[in-house]
Design a protein around this motif. Sequence first.
Motif, PDB file in Angstrom:
ATOM      1  N   ARG A 112       0.839  -1.194   0.000  1.00  0.00           N
ATOM      2  CA  ARG A 112       0.000   0.000   0.000  1.00  0.00           C
ATOM      3  C   ARG A 112       0.875   1.246   0.000  1.00  0.00           C
ATOM      4  NH1 ARG A 112      -5.454  -0.953   3.439  1.00  0.00           N
ATOM      5  NH2 ARG A 112      -5.771  -3.154   2.990  1.00  0.00           N
ATOM      6  N   VAL A 113       0.466   2.239  -0.782  1.00  0.00           N
ATOM      7  CA  VAL A 113       1.250   3.457  -0.949  1.00  0.00           C
ATOM      8  C   VAL A 113       0.549   4.618  -0.243  1.00  0.00           C
ATOM      9  CG1 VAL A 113       2.220   5.084  -2.616  1.00  0.00           C
ATOM     10  CG2 VAL A 113       2.167   2.624  -3.140  1.00  0.00           C
ATOM     11  N   PHE A 114       1.296   5.335   0.599  1.00  0.00           N
ATOM     12  CA  PHE A 114       0.765   6.445   1.381  1.00  0.00           C
ATOM     13  C   PHE A 114       1.654   7.675   1.233  1.00  0.00           C
ATOM     14  CE2 PHE A 114      -0.344   2.527   3.567  1.00  0.00           C
ATOM     15  CZ  PHE A 114      -1.667   2.711   3.947  1.00  0.00           C
ATOM     16  N   PRO A 115       1.089   8.879   1.428  1.00  0.00           N
ATOM     17  CA  PRO A 115       1.942  10.053   1.609  1.00  0.00           C
ATOM     18  C   PRO A 115       2.745   9.892   2.899  1.00  0.00           C
ATOM     19  CG  PRO A 115      -0.331  10.699   1.182  1.00  0.00           C
ATOM     20  CD  PRO A 115      -0.341   9.225   1.451  1.00  0.00           C
ATOM     21  N   VAL A 116       3.952  10.428   2.931  1.00  0.00           N
ATOM     22  CA  VAL A 116       4.771  10.341   4.140  1.00  0.00           C
ATOM     23  C   VAL A 116       4.032  10.959   5.331  1.00  0.00           C
ATOM     24  CG1 VAL A 116       6.885  11.197   5.229  1.00  0.00           C
ATOM     25  CG2 VAL A 116       6.973  10.208   2.925  1.00  0.00           C
ATOM     26  N   GLY A 117       3.314  12.044   5.088  1.00  0.00           N
ATOM     27  CA  GLY A 117       2.542  12.680   6.145  1.00  0.00           C
ATOM     28  C   GLY A 117       1.221  12.005   6.434  1.00  0.00           C
ATOM     29  N   MET A 118       0.859  10.995   5.646  1.00  0.00           N
ATOM     30  CA  MET A 118      -0.343  10.168   5.807  1.00  0.00           C
ATOM     31  C   MET A 118      -1.649  10.885   5.447  1.00  0.00           C
ATOM     32  SD  MET A 118       0.664   7.152   6.597  1.00  0.00           S
ATOM     33  CE  MET A 118      -0.771   6.277   7.220  1.00  0.00           C
ATOM     34  N   LYS A 119      -1.734  12.183   5.590  1.00  0.00           N
ATOM     35  CA  LYS A 119      -2.996  12.894   5.454  1.00  0.00           C
ATOM     36  C   LYS A 119      -3.331  13.211   3.999  1.00  0.00           C
ATOM     37  CE  LYS A 119      -3.674  12.958   9.852  1.00  0.00           C
ATOM     38  NZ  LYS A 119      -4.678  12.048  10.432  1.00  0.00           N
TER      39      LYS A 119
END
Length: 403
Positions: A112-119
């Motif tokens: 799963r791919v996420f932004p480093v900041g998660m938001k």
Amino acid sequence: MSEAVDALVIGAGPAGLMAAEVMAASGRRVVVAEAMPTPARKFLMAGKSGLNLTRDEPADLFATRFGGSTGGLLPPDPRGYLGTEDAAFGPAEVMAWARGLGISLFTGSTGRVFPVGMKASPLLRAWLGRLREAGVELRTGWRWAAIGGGFGFATAEGPRVLRPAVAVLALGGASWPRLGSDARWVEMLRAAGVGIAPFRPANMGLRVGWSVQMRRHLGAAVKGVAIHAGGQVSRGEWVIARQGIEGGGVYAVAAALRDGAAGHVDLAPDLDLAALTARFQRPQGRLSLGNRLRRVLGDPVKVALLLEWGAPLPDTPAAWAERAKSLPLRHDGPMGLDRAISSAGGIVADAVTADLELRALPGVFAAGEMLDWEAPTGGYLLTGCLATGRLAGLAAARHRSVA
């Protein structure tokens, strides 16, 4: 009041914003009309616990997770959403697009791919900024209300009519209606001759009438198990909720269970039947049944599920092991659309061209969850919305006749 516009997008979720982006990049002057006071509310809500943009896996494998009549337009069909030469927008393209907005990404252990900041909010701010710079005009509080002689809207200033040369509809499906996807558009398009499959919940929990004994486990996470249904296996976590079972591990196989497939839970997926039988055969002394099972399974939540769904209870170590490896998943059907992450159903494949133009409404294209497709959570849903928005936007940008 009536106003001629070059290109219109109705709906400011991911599919609509992507359609607006590619049309603006082609030189079209784009107006985006959104019923809610602010754009992309469902996108922001979905990103509250971490914005799962996509799944880092090969596009051909990725595409196998899409179902529904228009989901079949995905690869291996070369004319599909992710496979056309100019509209390829699979996992690699989504990641490159997000990085182009200045968003750093990371890939988790499951792909799963996420932004480093998660938001989700930083990505949305950057995206809206890019659209403003491209000349895209966003009009919020504009609810689509009529079609014929243009597109009629109810606004705070009264009725308005827009007459676009080309339009992309991206109004969402029927899940989370309080965030804007209320499917009010269905009757308008159906009256215009567009074929629409009834909406059903997708990526939803399952209703379970728990016994009194299960109440102390409400809210508990179920970890380290595998759910089998319809030839699929899910190792993700899920939760024992007051109304039933919910969570990513359930959502991954929810469509099969909703459609009638029998499901079972393997409470010890990392042990084969022989090894688990050996554990049940160990001397247990005078321990109570619950303590004996806890010693074998190591988790009181697993024990509770085994006692809840395992009746009639086995009477030999081998039978206990077989039951724990294939525990029937007993449920009372899917939870409703108001609690579902997404929806199945919508505009059927026969109602659109390969470029997602509505056959009954030339010059009008559709994208996102309006279309009859579904996919599990885990990056598939959002990528599908972005990909269909891009495909519809590219086709709309090339369209020159007046709708």
